[in-house]
Scaffold this motif. Structure first.
Motif, PDB file in Angstrom:
ATOM      1  N   VAL A 204     -19.414 121.407  19.775  1.00 49.41           N
ATOM      2  CA  VAL A 204     -19.606 120.485  20.903  1.00 49.41           C
ATOM      3  C   VAL A 204     -20.857 120.903  21.653  1.00 49.41           C
ATOM      4  O   VAL A 204     -20.965 122.041  22.111  1.00 49.41           O
ATOM      5  CB  VAL A 204     -18.388 120.492  21.849  1.00 49.41           C
ATOM      6  CG1 VAL A 204     -18.624 119.544  23.027  1.00 49.41           C
ATOM      7  CG2 VAL A 204     -17.125 120.100  21.091  1.00 49.41           C
TER       8      VAL A 204
ATOM      9  N   TRP B 217     -23.453 116.111  32.859  1.00 48.14           N
ATOM     10  CA  TRP B 217     -23.873 116.122  31.462  1.00 48.14           C
ATOM     11  C   TRP B 217     -22.792 115.441  30.635  1.00 48.14           C
ATOM     12  O   TRP B 217     -21.700 115.137  31.118  1.00 48.14           O
ATOM     13  CB  TRP B 217     -24.104 117.565  30.949  1.00 48.14           C
ATOM     14  CG  TRP B 217     -22.859 118.408  30.922  1.00 48.14           C
ATOM     15  CD1 TRP B 217     -21.858 118.398  29.993  1.00 48.14           C
ATOM     16  CD2 TRP B 217     -22.483 119.399  31.888  1.00 48.14           C
ATOM     17  NE1 TRP B 217     -20.884 119.297  30.304  1.00 48.14           N
ATOM     18  CE2 TRP B 217     -21.248 119.931  31.456  1.00 48.14           C
ATOM     19  CE3 TRP B 217     -23.081 119.888  33.053  1.00 48.14           C
ATOM     20  CZ2 TRP B 217     -20.597 120.935  32.171  1.00 48.14           C
ATOM     21  CZ3 TRP B 217     -22.438 120.881  33.752  1.00 48.14           C
ATOM     22  CH2 TRP B 217     -21.207 121.394  33.307  1.00 48.14           C
ATOM     23  N   TRP B 218     -23.100 115.190  29.382  1.00 43.81           N
ATOM     24  CA  TRP B 218     -22.176 114.548  28.454  1.00 43.81           C
ATOM     25  C   TRP B 218     -21.825 115.536  27.345  1.00 43.81           C
ATOM     26  O   TRP B 218     -22.723 116.072  26.671  1.00 43.81           O
ATOM     27  CB  TRP B 218     -22.804 113.315  27.811  1.00 43.81           C
ATOM     28  CG  TRP B 218     -22.926 112.108  28.690  1.00 43.81           C
ATOM     29  CD1 TRP B 218     -22.136 110.992  28.675  1.00 43.81           C
ATOM     30  CD2 TRP B 218     -23.928 111.872  29.700  1.00 43.81           C
ATOM     31  NE1 TRP B 218     -22.574 110.082  29.608  1.00 43.81           N
ATOM     32  CE2 TRP B 218     -23.667 110.587  30.251  1.00 43.81           C
ATOM     33  CE3 TRP B 218     -25.004 112.603  30.187  1.00 43.81           C
ATOM     34  CZ2 TRP B 218     -24.451 110.050  31.258  1.00 43.81           C
ATOM     35  CZ3 TRP B 218     -25.785 112.075  31.190  1.00 43.81           C
ATOM     36  CH2 TRP B 218     -25.503 110.805  31.726  1.00 43.81           C
ATOM     37  N   ASP B 219     -20.536 115.806  27.131  1.00 47.01           N
ATOM     38  CA  ASP B 219     -20.115 116.551  25.951  1.00 47.01           C
ATOM     39  C   ASP B 219     -20.244 115.639  24.739  1.00 47.01           C
ATOM     40  O   ASP B 219     -19.884 114.448  24.782  1.00 47.01           O
ATOM     41  CB  ASP B 219     -18.660 117.015  26.084  1.00 47.01           C
ATOM     42  CG  ASP B 219     -18.508 118.130  27.111  1.00 47.01           C
ATOM     43  OD1 ASP B 219     -19.425 118.978  27.202  1.00 47.01           O
ATOM     44  OD2 ASP B 219     -17.486 118.148  27.819  1.00 47.01           O
TER      45      ASP B 219
ATOM     46  N   ARG C 169     -18.803 111.963  24.081  1.00 39.00           N
ATOM     47  CA  ARG C 169     -17.407 111.589  24.292  1.00 39.00           C
ATOM     48  C   ARG C 169     -17.256 110.520  25.365  1.00 39.00           C
ATOM     49  O   ARG C 169     -16.189 109.899  25.459  1.00 39.00           O
ATOM     50  CB  ARG C 169     -16.604 112.828  24.664  1.00 39.00           C
ATOM     51  CG  ARG C 169     -16.522 113.845  23.539  1.00 39.00           C
ATOM     52  CD  ARG C 169     -15.755 115.090  23.938  1.00 39.00           C
ATOM     53  NE  ARG C 169     -15.562 115.995  22.813  1.00 39.00           N
ATOM     54  CZ  ARG C 169     -14.954 117.164  22.879  1.00 39.00           C
ATOM     55  NH1 ARG C 169     -14.453 117.591  24.057  1.00 39.00           N
ATOM     56  NH2 ARG C 169     -14.812 117.922  21.807  1.00 39.00           N
TER      57      ARG C 169
ATOM     58  N   LYS D  83     -23.925 119.797  24.681  1.00 41.19           N
ATOM     59  CA  LYS D  83     -24.063 119.062  25.934  1.00 41.19           C
ATOM     60  C   LYS D  83     -25.375 118.287  25.915  1.00 41.19           C
ATOM     61  O   LYS D  83     -26.392 118.797  25.453  1.00 41.19           O
ATOM     62  CB  LYS D  83     -24.057 120.013  27.132  1.00 41.19           C
ATOM     63  CG  LYS D  83     -22.738 120.741  27.353  1.00 41.19           C
ATOM     64  CD  LYS D  83     -22.849 121.699  28.536  1.00 41.19           C
ATOM     65  CE  LYS D  83     -21.548 122.447  28.777  1.00 41.19           C
ATOM     66  NZ  LYS D  83     -21.663 123.396  29.909  1.00 41.19           N
TER      67      LYS D  83
ATOM     68  N   LYS E 118     -27.532 118.878  35.493  1.00 42.30           N
ATOM     69  CA  LYS E 118     -26.850 119.581  34.406  1.00 42.30           C
ATOM     70  C   LYS E 118     -26.815 121.089  34.640  1.00 42.30           C
ATOM     71  O   LYS E 118     -26.051 121.802  34.002  1.00 42.30           O
ATOM     72  CB  LYS E 118     -27.525 119.268  33.073  1.00 42.30           C
ATOM     73  CG  LYS E 118     -28.939 119.794  32.928  1.00 42.30           C
ATOM     74  CD  LYS E 118     -29.509 119.446  31.559  1.00 42.30           C
ATOM     75  CE  LYS E 118     -30.936 119.964  31.408  1.00 42.30           C
ATOM     76  NZ  LYS E 118     -31.892 118.881  31.304  1.00 42.30           N
TER      77      LYS E 118
ATOM     78  N   ASP F 211     -19.805 115.574  20.308  1.00 46.90           N
ATOM     79  CA  ASP F 211     -19.344 116.220  19.082  1.00 46.90           C
ATOM     80  C   ASP F 211     -20.417 116.138  18.008  1.00 46.90           C
ATOM     81  O   ASP F 211     -21.048 115.081  17.818  1.00 46.90           O
ATOM     82  CB  ASP F 211     -18.068 115.541  18.580  1.00 46.90           C
ATOM     83  CG  ASP F 211     -16.923 115.677  19.565  1.00 46.90           C
ATOM     84  OD1 ASP F 211     -16.487 116.812  19.821  1.00 46.90           O
ATOM     85  OD2 ASP F 211     -16.471 114.633  20.096  1.00 46.90           O
TER      86      ASP F 211
END
Length: 391
Positions: A225, A140-142, A163, A227, A80, A144
């Motif tokens: 948003v 990494w993952w975004d 997401r 991470k 990341k 919400d």
């Protein structure tokens, strides 16, 4: 690999205190300026942890080579920060330069070879794990932010939704970066078992003087948003449909990963009407810190397999169970149970001592004792650390 020589030399270096990280980072940023952007602008809380943990891990490389799971976790997690193989060369070179500077004539050809070999063990394991992980997962993952609930004066409950598909086990931890504090990652434990909609609940305790938690509590909002890093940790997880009875002992927001395990068990009970016996003891200083009281009391009333005990340590007027949660836990029925312990370092240490003193086999006590502690936020920036400030 001469483990004794590695450990002895690192002990000698650490005698120089804060001069060690100052020298290390000065050498790293001057010699390899391209890595500066990977670290937070403020290095005040980063400085000591990274170098001390790096030296400690490398000086024990003979042990880690036999049990590489933690270092593999580090390699995957450091993706990341956009860490690539060349960055390990930069860190290794600055580490050796630091050792040479503080050891002086003790830094001879043989000791240099020992440190180089040890560092290569760590770097190889991390790079291989990162390369394998990159084939199946993003860096990494975004995610919400779906809801932000100020539950108490200093505690906020978040719900976020990645997401992309994000797989984790109840009891694991994930790192999070918020847009208000770029490059400052903190670790939290999902407080729920995986859901069909992919949403994740996180409990954030505000820490006075912290760099991130006040921003989460005060300024993070729905629509932001964040991470998320890859999930880590295994010791607070359980196999699906495991029938062993559980004693859960937790303090403060250390409750979060145990709530996830509870939800896992409850889902199994809804399907099969069978579940292990579970007794959860939640220790807090003041009664208003029992932030999940309604939910847990309702669960205790509606689930024949679940018992819930509130333990308050600092309010003499509290009419319920008072004292340290570890002391209260040691008075419970321990026979045939597996214990799960999660909370601050002092609470965990005290509980382990009390449970062992009451006759519980230490092998039957599960707690996260590696470098990612659950239920809080930890060391910023790329770091190799066993314990970080909860800030």
């Amino acid at each position: 690999m001469d483990a004794h020589a590695l450990q002895r030399s690192w002990d000698r270096v650490t005698e120089h205190g804060e001069q060690v990280p100052l020298y290390f980072y000065s050498h790293l940023f001057v010699s390899y300026p391209e890595v500066r952007s990977m670290f937070p602008l403020s290095m005040s809380s980063q400085r000591d942890k990274f170098v001390s943990a790096l030296g400690r891990i490398v000086s024990h490389a003979d042990q880690i080579e036999n049990d590489a799971a933690f270092v593999q976790h580090l390699g995957r997690d450091h993706r990341k920060y956009a860490v690539v193989a060349d960055h390990y060369n930069a860190v290794g070179a600055s580490l050796c330069a630091t050792l040479k500077h503080f050891l002086g004539p003790e830094w001879d050809e043989e000791l240099a070879a020992q440190w180089t070999a040890a560092y290569q063990v760590i770097a190889r394991i991390m790079v291989e794990a990162a390369e394998t992980s990159s084939e199946v997962n993003p860096d990494w993952w975004d995610a919400d932010v779906l809801s932000v609930e100020r539950r108490t004066m200093d505690l906020t409950l978040l719900t976020v939704r990645p997401r992309r598909e994000f797989q984790f086990l109840p009891g694991q931890s994930v790192s999070m970066e918020i847009p208000q504090r770029p490059r400052l990652w903190r670790y939290f434990s999902p407080a729920n078992a995986p859901r069909r909609d992919g949403s994740i609940d996180l409990h954030v305790q505000q820490i006075d003087g912290g760099q991130v938690s006040p921003a989460v509590v005060r300024t993070l909002k729905v629509g932001d948003v964040v991470k998320l890093g890859a999930p880590v940790g295994e010791r607070l997880t359980r196999r699906a449909d495991d029938v062993r009875d559980l004693l859960m002992v937790t303090g403060g927001t250390g409750l979060a990963p145990l709530l996830a395990v509870l939800e896992q068990i409850d889902n199994e009970w809804e399907r099969s009407r069978t579940a292990p016996r579970v007794h959860l003891l939640h220790g807090v200083r003041m009664p208003w810190h029992l932030y999940e009281r309604p939910r847990l009391r309702e669960l205790a009333q509606t689930r024949p397999w679940f018992d819930y005990t509130e333990v308050v340590s600092d309010d003499a007027s509290y009419p319920g169970t008072r004292g340290k949660v570890g002391t209260v836990a040691a008075r419970q029925d321990l026979y045939g149970r597996m214990a799960m312990v999660c909370g601050g370092p002092q609470m965990v240490a005290h509980t382990l001592e009390r449970l062992a003193g009451a006759g519980m086999d230490p092998q039957h006590i599960k707690y996260e004792h590696f470098y990612y502690a659950a239920g809080g936020e930890h060391t910023p920036g790329p770091a190799l650390t066993r314990s970080g400030d909860n800030k």
